[in-house]
Structures are given as C-alpha cells and as structure tokens.
Motif scaffolding. Structure first.
Motif: not given
Length: 182
Positions: A44-49, A117-123, A149-153
């Motif tokens: 249920y999570v779509r990470p963006d490695l 940085f990862s939180v802000c960049a992913t958002l 999508i966004i919150v779990p990622t």
C-alpha cells in the motif's frame, strides 16, 4: 582537478562517463527495487527511491549534479513506466536543481537536513507531477492522490532518507578517491 575528471598514468581522462555510469547503475537499481520488490513487501506504499537518490546527490553535489542526476533519474523512471515520457525528467530534474541550489545553506551531516529535504522534495515533486497530469487531463482526484500516493510516499521516504544520504555520501567519497588515485 574537477570532480568530472580523473588522472591515469596516460594523462587526464574525462570522468563524466564514470559518474554518469555510476548514477545510472544506482538509478536503475532503485527503479527496479521500487517497481518490483517493494510492492511485494509494502503493497500500500509507493516509495520513490529514485527521487531520494536525486535529493541526496543534489544535497551533496550542488545544482548541476542534482539536475543531471534528476534528469537521468526521471528518464529512467519514464522509460521503465512507458507513460508520460518527459514528465519525470522535468519534475525530478527540477527537484535536483532546487535541492542543489539550497545545498550550501545547510549543514548536511545533521540528521534533520536530509530528512527535511526529502520530505519537502517528495511532496513538491509529487504535487508537480499531479498538476502536470491534471493539465493534460490524466490526473486522478486530488484527495485520492493526496491520501493514497503522496502521504504514504512522503512518510516512507522520510524513514529511509538518512540511510539513503549515508549511501550516496559513501558513493561520492569513493568517486572522489578514485579520481585522486585511479
């Protein structure tokens, strides 16, 4: 000697190919990991490695390196997905440049900096991608995108941001040392 060259016994050889090769190997591995392995472990999570690697390389190398890795990572993801070729190049490349531009203003070894940085960049990247999809009539409803999508990622990327930072820092240290002593 710049980061983009290294010395050999025969003289100086351009090191851009080496760096691009290393970036490409890690970006392809991250794309395969996030597309094949992680959906089995975390359905249920779509990470963006790939975005995490872009952020960390931008944070360690500045706007040029962040932009190059971002565009390359976006291209890899776009080619593997087979849809919307170019949108990943734009969004991830832009994130890489912005993170790299902000890089000199922060002490990177602080645990909070790579995570923030990862939180802000992913958002930001996820929202920009959704806006581009919506502009072309392909965007799903915002509430679905935000909560599915966004919150779990963002949460997943925040958890693994610091280990990703340590990995990229070690890769950069290896590349610098290799360029000094080939």
């Amino acid at each position: 000697m710049s980061l983009w060259t290294w010395r050999t016994s025969n003289g100086t050889i351009g090191g851009l190919g080496l760096r691009l090769g290393v970036y490409l190997i890690f970006l392809i591995a991250a794309t395969l990991l996030q597309a094949v392995v992680l959906p089995i472990l975390f359905p249920y999570v779509r990470p963006d490695l790939v975005l995490l690697l872009v952020v960390m390389w931008g944070l360690l190398g500045g706007p040029v390196q962040g932009g190059i890795v971002g565009a390359l990572g976006g291209l890899v993801v776009d080619l593997f997905s087979g849809r919307f070729i170019g949108m990943g190049i734009l969004t991830k490349g832009l994130v890489g440049v912005l993170v790299g531009w902000l890089e000199p203003r922060f002490f990177k070894d602080n645990l909070i900096v790579p995570v923030t940085f990862s939180v802000c960049a992913t958002l930001g990247e996820q929202l920009l991608y959704w806006l581009l999809l919506s502009a072309f009539g392909w965007g799903p409803p915002f509430d679905y995108v935000l909560f599915r999508i966004i919150v779990p990622t963002v949460l997943f990327d925040a958890v693994i941001a610091y280990p990703a930072f340590l990995l990229v820092r070690e890769i950069e240290n290896f590349l610098r040392e290799f360029q000094r002593n080939p």
